[in-house]
Write a protein that holds these residues in place. Structure first.
Motif, short mmCIF file in Angstrom:
data_model
loop_
_atom_site.label_atom_id
_atom_site.label_comp_id
_atom_site.label_asym_id
_atom_site.label_seq_id
_atom_site.Cartn_x
_atom_site.Cartn_y
_atom_site.Cartn_z
N GLY A 190 0.83 -1.20 0.00
CA GLY A 190 0.00 0.00 0.00
C GLY A 190 0.86 1.24 0.00
O GLY A 190 2.10 1.17 -0.01
N GLY A 191 0.21 2.39 0.01
CA GLY A 191 0.97 3.63 0.02
C GLY A 191 1.87 3.78 1.24
O GLY A 191 2.92 4.40 1.18
N GLY A 192 1.46 3.17 2.36
CA GLY A 192 2.26 3.26 3.57
C GLY A 192 3.25 2.13 3.76
O GLY A 192 3.93 2.06 4.79
N SER A 193 3.36 1.22 2.78
CA SER A 193 4.30 0.10 2.90
C SER A 193 5.73 0.62 2.99
O SER A 193 6.15 1.48 2.21
CB SER A 193 4.16 -0.85 1.71
N ILE A 194 6.48 0.11 3.95
CA ILE A 194 7.81 0.64 4.27
C ILE A 194 8.87 -0.02 3.40
O ILE A 194 8.90 -1.25 3.25
CB ILE A 194 8.12 0.42 5.76
N ALA A 195 9.73 0.80 2.83
CA ALA A 195 10.91 0.31 2.10
C ALA A 195 12.06 0.15 3.07
O ALA A 195 12.28 1.00 3.93
CB ALA A 195 11.27 1.28 0.99
N TRP A 196 12.82 -0.93 2.92
CA TRP A 196 13.92 -1.19 3.84
C TRP A 196 15.00 -2.01 3.13
O TRP A 196 14.77 -2.60 2.09
CB TRP A 196 13.43 -1.93 5.09
N VAL A 197 16.18 -2.00 3.72
CA VAL A 197 17.32 -2.71 3.14
C VAL A 197 17.55 -3.99 3.93
O VAL A 197 17.73 -3.96 5.15
CB VAL A 197 18.59 -1.83 3.15
N ASP A 198 17.54 -5.10 3.23
CA ASP A 198 17.69 -6.41 3.84
C ASP A 198 19.13 -6.88 3.67
O ASP A 198 19.61 -7.04 2.55
CB ASP A 198 16.73 -7.39 3.16
N GLY A 199 19.80 -7.11 4.79
CA GLY A 199 21.16 -7.63 4.75
C GLY A 199 22.18 -6.68 4.15
O GLY A 199 23.27 -7.10 3.75
N SER A 225 10.48 6.46 8.27
CA SER A 225 10.67 5.33 7.36
C SER A 225 10.15 5.69 5.98
O SER A 225 9.03 6.19 5.84
CB SER A 225 9.92 4.10 7.88
N PRO A 226 10.95 5.45 4.94
CA PRO A 226 10.49 5.75 3.58
C PRO A 226 9.41 4.75 3.14
O PRO A 226 9.50 3.55 3.43
CB PRO A 226 11.75 5.59 2.74
N THR A 227 8.42 5.23 2.44
CA THR A 227 7.29 4.40 2.02
C THR A 227 7.04 4.59 0.52
O THR A 227 7.68 5.42 -0.13
CB THR A 227 6.02 4.76 2.78
N VAL A 228 6.08 3.84 0.01
CA VAL A 228 5.69 3.97 -1.40
C VAL A 228 5.16 5.37 -1.66
O VAL A 228 5.42 5.96 -2.72
CB VAL A 228 4.65 2.89 -1.76
N THR A 229 4.43 5.94 -0.72
CA THR A 229 3.93 7.31 -0.89
C THR A 229 5.09 8.30 -0.99
O THR A 229 5.07 9.22 -1.82
CB THR A 229 3.01 7.68 0.29
N ASP A 257 14.67 13.02 2.35
CA ASP A 257 15.67 12.67 3.36
C ASP A 257 15.53 11.22 3.81
O ASP A 257 16.53 10.51 4.01
CB ASP A 257 15.55 13.60 4.57
N ALA A 258 14.29 10.76 3.99
CA ALA A 258 14.07 9.38 4.44
C ALA A 258 14.59 8.38 3.41
O ALA A 258 15.25 7.40 3.76
CB ALA A 258 12.59 9.15 4.71
N ILE A 259 14.29 8.63 2.13
CA ILE A 259 14.78 7.73 1.09
C ILE A 259 16.29 7.80 0.97
O ILE A 259 16.98 6.78 0.80
CB ILE A 259 14.12 8.07 -0.26
N GLU A 260 16.84 8.99 1.10
CA GLU A 260 18.29 9.15 0.98
C GLU A 260 19.02 8.42 2.11
O GLU A 260 19.99 7.67 1.87
CB GLU A 260 18.65 10.63 1.00
N GLN A 261 18.55 8.63 3.36
CA GLN A 261 19.26 8.08 4.50
C GLN A 261 19.05 6.57 4.66
O GLN A 261 19.99 5.85 4.99
CB GLN A 261 18.80 8.79 5.79
N LYS A 262 17.83 6.10 4.41
CA LYS A 262 17.51 4.70 4.68
C LYS A 262 17.72 3.77 3.48
O LYS A 262 17.91 2.56 3.65
CB LYS A 262 16.05 4.58 5.15
N ILE A 263 17.70 4.33 2.26
CA ILE A 263 17.78 3.48 1.08
C ILE A 263 18.96 3.85 0.17
O ILE A 263 19.82 3.02 -0.14
CB ILE A 263 16.47 3.54 0.26
N ALA A 264 18.99 5.10 -0.29
CA ALA A 264 19.97 5.50 -1.32
C ALA A 264 21.40 5.35 -0.83
O ALA A 264 22.23 4.71 -1.51
CB ALA A 264 19.69 6.93 -1.76
N LYS A 265 21.74 5.92 0.31
CA LYS A 265 23.12 5.85 0.81
C LYS A 265 23.54 4.43 1.14
O LYS A 265 24.65 4.00 0.75
CB LYS A 265 23.29 6.78 2.01
N PRO A 266 22.75 3.65 1.87
CA PRO A 266 23.18 2.27 2.15
C PRO A 266 23.41 1.44 0.90
O PRO A 266 24.25 0.54 0.90
CB PRO A 266 22.03 1.71 2.99
#
Length: 559
Positions: A190-199, A225-229, A257-266
C-alpha cells in the motif's frame, strides 16, 4: 450429560464470557449440541453459547471448530456494537433500517449479522469488489481484474462474466474459517508500505506499513521510514499541496531525506533511482498478485480490463497493465470512494451449506432434493427477517464436487432440472472446469458430492453513478510538473484536476490527473478518455502492447 454439566460448572467458575461447542459429527446431527445448549441455559445462563451446528453445517472438524471459536470470541462485542450503533442512528433521526456488509459481497440487517458474526469479518474490502462489478456492468465490461490499493495493502480480485468469484474458505490471521467470501488476494503493498534494506544489499518493500500514524515520512508526523507514498512524491507523481484535495500537505523534504538516509546511501544509489526502485518493487508484488488470480487459474490477464481504485490504485495502474500486457484500464470517477459506493450497490445475501458425501448418480437425487428443500426454507425465512419482499427474493443452488480420493473440491451451479436428469451434464461440466483450473481432468473417475449450497439473494435498489454532458472543448490543465518516469529521465507533464474535466475529453500521457481522493499517473504512450459517468478509460496509443515473449500460460506456469 454428567461430564457436560461438570465442564459447564468449571467454565462458569472460571468466569468465562463465551463458550464454543463443537462435536465431531454435529454437522450431520446437531441434537447433542443443542442438548448442551439446554444444559448451559440451566447451569450458566449468563454465558453466551455458540454451537458449531448453528455457525457452519460442514464437515472438517478443525476448520469448523476454528470458525465456531472465532464466532464465539467476536459475537458479544459485535452484537453490543451493532446494538449501540442502531440505537444511535434511531436517536439521530435516521429512519432507514441499517444494513452491514458481509464477506460474501451481500448485506444483512444488524440482527442477522449478530447471529452470524463471522460472516462480516471480511466485509471491509468487499465493497470495492461489489462496486467495481457494478461500475463495469454499467460500462458493458464483464471480465475484469480489480485492484484496490490503499494505505496498508493492495487487494486483487477477479470478476468473470460479470460475477465475482466466491471462495468457501477464508482466514482470520492463522485461523481458518468455513465462511463464504468474495475471492481475493491481499498483499502488503500500500501507500504506507515501508521500504527497507535487507542484509545491507537488497531493497525490500513491505509487508510492514507506516499506517496513518505516524504514517509516511512526508506526513510530517514523526515517521522517518520511507514508504511507497514518499517514493511517489519524490518521483513527482503526487502533489504535496493537493493531497486528499488539499486537506493534507505532504513534505517533500522529509520524503527525500528518508529515502536518501535509509535506502539510497546504504545501497550506493541516487535518491531518484531509490524512489524508482521502491515503486518498481511494490508494483512487482501487485503484478504477482494479479497473476495468482489469473495465470495460476489458467486465465490470460490480457483478456481482462484492469479496474484500479482506492487512494493509490490509479497511481500504479498503467505500469501494472504494461507488465501484464493488459490493454484496457478503467479508473472510476471517485477512486477513493469505490468501496463506499459498492455498499450502495449490494443486495441482501445469505449462504447456506450442508455436507453430504455421495457418489454422483441418479440414486442420490431424492436425498439432494430433500436437503435443498430444508435449506431453501431457512433461506426464505432469513430473507423475510431482513424485510425482503417475496417478489425481490431469489435462491440459487450449487454443489461442491470432487474426484474420489481428492481432498479439495470445485463448486458448480446446479438447476432443479439437473436433479432429475441423472447428472451427466453436471459431471461433464465438472470435468471441464477441473481441466481449466488444474490443467487436467480424470474423466471416468468416480465423482462425489461433498457439500450442497443455497444462496439467497434479496434484490435492493442500487445507487447509480450520475451522468454528465459531453464537451468538445479541449481539456485545460492547472500547471506542469516534472515526472520521473525512468532512470535519469524526467519529463515535463501537464497536471489536470479531475473536477475541471468533462465527459468526452481526452488526456494524453505523460500526464497527471488529480482527484480529490487519488491521483492518476498516465505514463508516456497512454490516453485517458472520459465517458458520460466520468470513468477514465485508459488505452495505449500504440496499436498494441508488445506480447509477452514466449509466454506459456497454464494453470501452473507463467514464463
Amino acid at each position: 450429560e454428567a461430564s457436560v454439566c461438570e465442564a459447564l460448572r468449571a467454565l462458569a467458575a472460571a468466569r468465562v464470557d463465551s463458550i464454543a461447542v463443537c462435536l465431531l459429527h454435529a454437522y450431520a446431527n446437531p441434537l447433542h449440541e443443542r442438548r448442551i445448549a439446554e444444559l448451559a441455559a440451566e447451569i450458566c445462563p449468563e454465558i453466551d453459547i455458540s454451537l458449531s451446528s448453528d455457525v457452519v453445517r460442514e464437515f472438517r472438524e478443525f476448520e469448523r471448530t476454528s470458525t465456531t471459536c472465532v464466532s464465539s470470541f467476536i459475537k458479544k462485542p459485535i452484537t453490543l456494537h451493532l446494538q449501540g450503533l442502531k440505537q444511535a442512528l434511531a436517536e439521530s433521526g435516521v429512519p432507514a433500517v441499517p444494513f452491514i456488509m458481509r464477506g460474501n459481497g451481500g448485506i444483512s440487517t444488524f440482527d442477522m449479522a449478530s447471529q452470524a458474526p463471522t460472516a462480516i469479518t471480511h466485509s471491509g474490502v468487499m465493497g470495492g469488489i461489489v462496486g467495481a462489478t457494478a461500475l463495469a456492468a454499467a460500462c458493458g465490461i464483464e471480465n475484469l481484474i480489480t485492484l484496490d490499493m490503499g494505505g496498508t495493502s493492495a487487494d486483487v480480485s477477479l470478476i468473470t462474466n460479470g460475477a465475482p468469484v466466491l471462495a468457501n474458505r477464508s482466514h482470520i490471521g492463522s485461523h481458518p474459517l468455513l465462511v463464504p467470501t468474495l475471492d481475493m488476494v491481499t498483499i502488503g503493498a500500500g501507500g504506507g508500505s515501508i521500504a527497507w534494506v535487507d542484509g545491507g544489499t537488497a531493497l525490500r518493500v513491505g509487508p510492514h506499513s507506516a499506517g496513518s500514524v505516524p504514517g509516511p515520512a512526508c506526513y510530517g508526523q514523526g515517521g522517518d521510514s520511507p514508504t511507497v507514498t514518499d517514493a511517489n512524491l519524490v518521483a513527482g507523481r503526487l502533489n504535496g499541496d493537493y493531497f486528499l484535495g488539499g486537506a493534507r500537505s505532504l513534505q517533500f523534504r522529509f520524503a527525500f531525506d528518508a529515502i536518501e538516509q535509509k535506502i539510497a546511501k546504504p545501497l550506493g544509489m541516487t535518491v531518484d533511482d531509490a524512489a524508482l526502485g521502491i515503486i518498481a518493487i511494490a508494483e512487482a508484488h501487485m503484478v504477482n498478485a494479479i497473476r495468482l488470480v489469473t495465470v495460476d487459474r489458467g486465465l490470460d490477464p490480457r483478456d481482462f480490463t484492469l479496474v484500479a481504485f482506492g487512494g493509490a490504485g490509479a497511481l500504479h495502474a498503467v505500469r501494472l497493465a504494461e507488465a501484464l500486457s493488459i490493454r484496457k484500464v478503467l479508473i472510476p470517477p471517485a477512486p477513493g470512494n469505490m468501496s463506499a459506493m459498492g455498499l450502495l450497490c449490494a443486495d441482501v445475501r445469505h449462504d447456506y451449506a450442508r455436507t453430504i458425501v455421495l457418489k454422483v448418480g441418479p440414486a442420490i437425487a431424492p436425498r439432494l432434493a430433500a436437503m435443498f428443500d430444508e435449506m431453501l426454507i431457512e433461506a426464505e425465512a432469513a430473507l423475510a427477517e431482513d424485510g425482503v419482499e417475496p417478489d425481490a427474493r431469489c435462491c440459487t443452488l450449487s454443489v461442491d464436487l470432487r474426484y474420489q480420493g481428492q481432498n479439495y473440491e470445485l463448486t458448480l451451479p446446479l438447476s432443479r432440472l439437473e436433479l432429475t436428469d441423472g447428472f451427466d451434464e453436471l459431471v461433464a461440466r465438472f470435468n471441464a472446469q477441473h481441466r481449466q483450473v488444474y490443467g487436467y481432468n480424470l474423466a471416468g473417475r468416480e465423482v462425489q458430492t461433498v457439500n450442497v449450497r443455497v444462496t439467497a439473494i434479496g434484490a435492493t435498489a442500487h445507487a447509480r453513478w450520475p451522468t454528465h454532458a459531453f464537451s468538445e472543448a479541449p481539456p485545460s490543465f492547472v500547471g506542469q510538473r516534472e515526472l520521473l518516469v525512468e532512470a535519469n529521465k524526467r519529463l515535463a507533464a501537464p497536471v489536470y484536476r479531475f473536477d475541471d474535466l468533462s465527459a468526452g475529453q481526452e488526456v494524453g500521457g505523460p500526464a497527471i490527473v488529480e482527484y480529490a481522493g487519488g491521483t492518476l499517473f498516465l505514463a508516456p504512450g497512454w490516453n485517458a478518455g472520459f465517458d458520460s459517468m466520468m470513468n477514465a478509460h485508459l488505452t495505449h496509443r500504440q496499436p498494441a502492447l508488445a506480447p509477452i515473449a514466449d509466454a506459456k500460460i497454464s494453470g501452473k506456469e507463467y514464463v
